[in-house]
Design a protein around this motif. Structure first.
Motif, mmCIF file in Angstrom:
data_model
loop_
_atom_site.group_PDB
_atom_site.id
_atom_site.type_symbol
_atom_site.label_atom_id
_atom_site.label_comp_id
_atom_site.label_asym_id
_atom_site.label_seq_id
_atom_site.Cartn_x
_atom_site.Cartn_y
_atom_site.Cartn_z
ATOM 1 N N GLY A 32 0.968 -1.114 0.222
ATOM 2 C CA GLY A 32 0.138 -0.064 0.368
ATOM 3 C C GLY A 32 1.023 1.075 -0.150
ATOM 4 N N VAL A 33 -0.152 2.852 -0.053
ATOM 5 C CA VAL A 33 1.207 3.893 0.117
ATOM 6 C C VAL A 33 1.783 3.757 1.288
ATOM 7 C CG1 VAL A 33 -1.243 5.244 0.255
ATOM 8 C CG2 VAL A 33 0.690 6.045 -1.244
ATOM 9 N N ASP A 34 0.622 4.289 2.015
ATOM 10 C CA ASP A 34 2.065 4.724 3.245
ATOM 11 C C ASP A 34 2.930 3.455 3.399
ATOM 12 O OD1 ASP A 34 -0.815 5.837 3.720
ATOM 13 O OD2 ASP A 34 -1.231 4.206 4.737
ATOM 14 N N SER A 35 3.072 2.588 3.350
ATOM 15 C CA SER A 35 4.000 1.568 3.934
ATOM 16 C C SER A 35 4.931 1.921 3.330
ATOM 17 C CB SER A 35 3.236 -0.102 4.321
ATOM 18 O OG SER A 35 3.122 -0.185 3.631
ATOM 19 N N PRO A 192 -6.779 2.007 -0.999
ATOM 20 C CA PRO A 192 -6.472 1.868 0.333
ATOM 21 C C PRO A 192 -7.319 -0.093 0.344
ATOM 22 C CG PRO A 192 -7.488 3.981 0.892
ATOM 23 C CD PRO A 192 -7.536 3.454 0.044
ATOM 24 N N PHE A 193 -6.026 -0.625 1.411
ATOM 25 C CA PHE A 193 -6.299 -1.928 1.587
ATOM 26 C C PHE A 193 -6.045 -1.855 3.488
ATOM 27 C CE2 PHE A 193 -5.238 -6.594 1.912
ATOM 28 C CZ PHE A 193 -6.738 -7.103 1.508
ATOM 29 N N PRO A 237 -14.812 5.710 -6.563
ATOM 30 C CA PRO A 237 -15.006 5.842 -5.735
ATOM 31 C C PRO A 237 -13.492 5.474 -5.065
ATOM 32 C CG PRO A 237 -15.896 3.589 -6.116
ATOM 33 C CD PRO A 237 -15.057 4.031 -7.133
ATOM 34 N N TRP A 238 -13.326 6.139 -3.995
ATOM 35 C CA TRP A 238 -11.926 6.191 -2.503
ATOM 36 C C TRP A 238 -11.359 4.725 -2.483
ATOM 37 C CZ3 TRP A 238 -9.953 5.737 2.590
ATOM 38 C CH2 TRP A 238 -8.866 6.577 2.503
ATOM 39 N N GLY A 273 -10.461 9.448 4.755
ATOM 40 C CA GLY A 273 -10.555 8.429 5.343
ATOM 41 C C GLY A 273 -11.661 8.525 6.731
ATOM 42 N N MET A 274 -10.830 9.896 7.075
ATOM 43 C CA MET A 274 -11.485 10.479 8.605
ATOM 44 C C MET A 274 -13.236 10.793 8.442
ATOM 45 S SD MET A 274 -8.740 10.301 10.770
ATOM 46 C CE MET A 274 -9.999 11.156 12.267
ATOM 47 N N THR A 275 -13.630 11.079 7.625
ATOM 48 C CA THR A 275 -15.635 11.206 7.047
ATOM 49 C C THR A 275 -15.082 10.544 5.607
ATOM 50 O OG1 THR A 275 -14.975 13.071 5.784
ATOM 51 C CG2 THR A 275 -15.330 13.232 8.851
ATOM 52 N N ALA A 276 -16.204 9.508 5.274
ATOM 53 C CA ALA A 276 -16.461 9.469 3.893
ATOM 54 C C ALA A 276 -18.317 9.507 3.250
ATOM 55 C CB ALA A 276 -16.140 7.684 3.578
#
Length: 318
Positions: A32-35, A192-193, A237-238, A273-276
């Motif tokens: 994923g993008v974060d790691s 995101p996953f 979608p996101w 990701g905090m709201t959707a």
């Protein structure tokens, strides 16, 4: 003041060098993008002293290990793959509480990392932890929304020191850093996953059978939504996926009574990701997804579409 990814990179790499020094680090990398961004930053800071590890938990998406290996190799990142699927399923057997599931998964990840760290003589663990992870995990006067495995799932007796260069960023800012680092769209824009993977998309007890059903359903959901997006039938979608409820319902397969699982489709629009907000799909798109799932996965008899925003719901089921 708007976020400046170039400035963030210039300031973060020296901080990582100062924190880790001449010691070695292990990076838990998921594809994923974060790691991935965290690993690239640490790699630029300490070079060959970084060991990147992908843990195959048995809970991943279809062909995920192979895809991640190829994608990261194209980005210049070599990874060590550790297969721990039997251990994860064994520890999750009989567990239905989502918080307990997340903490077990966090503990199992650390055990794998500590084993490899001992072999490689590593002192630091690099994680792609971002702001929503520790905010939602609670503490410091905050309620626990859900315990992220890389935060609240960490054991108290962990021997590795943490390096989390993205801890104060949100997802859209991480994507900006990824683009600035020159990562291709297949990484910088990947949806995101969750770290606990399909374990939090199987509501209730996790079994290999249920994970395989969700895995197959997820392939269908991703394929159909991406096709519809390419045809301009919908806005992409996101995040979009399939999950399973812990219930069976009666139906008909052929001329016979059937008692089958229930799949829920989830697709949302979000920035961080905090709201959707749930994505609005035309009936023909939902019908294609539902028809394929019930035709191609014999264990599934009903398909629902989740039209709940965050809040009150979270994006994932658990």
């Amino acid at each position: 003041m708007p976020f400046n990814p170039k400035k963030f990179i210039e300031e973060t790499i020296p901080k990582i060098k100062e924190q880790i020094g001449k010691e070695k680090a292990i990076a838990g990398i998921s594809g994923g993008v974060d790691s991935t961004v965290a690993s690239v930053l640490v790699g630029k800071a300490i070079g060959k002293n970084l060991v990147c590890v992908f843990v195959d938990t048995g809970l991943m998406r279809e062909n995920e290990t192979e895809k991640v290996e190829k994608t990261l190799k194209r980005a210049g990142i070599n990874i060590k793959v550790e297969n721990a699927s039997d251990k994860f399923f064994k520890e999750l057997k009989g567990i239905t509480n989502p918080e307990e599931k997340r903490k077990i998964i966090g503990k199992e990840f650390i055990e794998v990392f500590q084993k490899i760290a001992k072999e490689e003589k590593v002192s630091f663990l690099v994680q792609g932890t971002i702001g929503p992870d520790w905010i939602e995990s609670g503490g410091g006067g905050r309620d626990t929304i859900k315990s992220h495995h890389n935060v609240a799932g960490l054991p108290l007796d962990m021997k590795l020191k943490l390096c989390e260069p993205l801890r104060d960023l949100y997802k859209h800012e991480v994507r900006m850093v990824a683009r600035e680092l020159g990562l291709k769209e297949e990484l910088s824009e990947r949806q995101p996953f969750p770290g606990p993977a399909l374990a939090v998309r199987v509501v209730g007890e996790v079994t290999p059978e249920k994970v395989e059903i969700v895995r197959k359903a997820s392939v269908i959901v991703e394929e159909e939504i991406e096709k519809a997006s390419e045809k301009k039938e919908i806005e992409k979608p996101w995040q979009y996926f399939a999950a399973m409820f812990p219930i069976k319902t009666v139906g008909v397969r052929g001329d016979e009574r059937a008692y089958q699982y229930t799949i829920v489709i989830r697709a949302v629009r979000s920035l961080d990701g905090m709201t959707a907000n749930f994505s609005h799909f035309p009936p023909k798109v939902l019908e294609r997804i539902s028809t394929r799932i019930t035709n191609e996965i014999k264990e599934v008899g009903r398909v629902f579409y989740d039209i709940t925003n965050k809040p009150p719901a979270t994006i994932e089921m658990e």
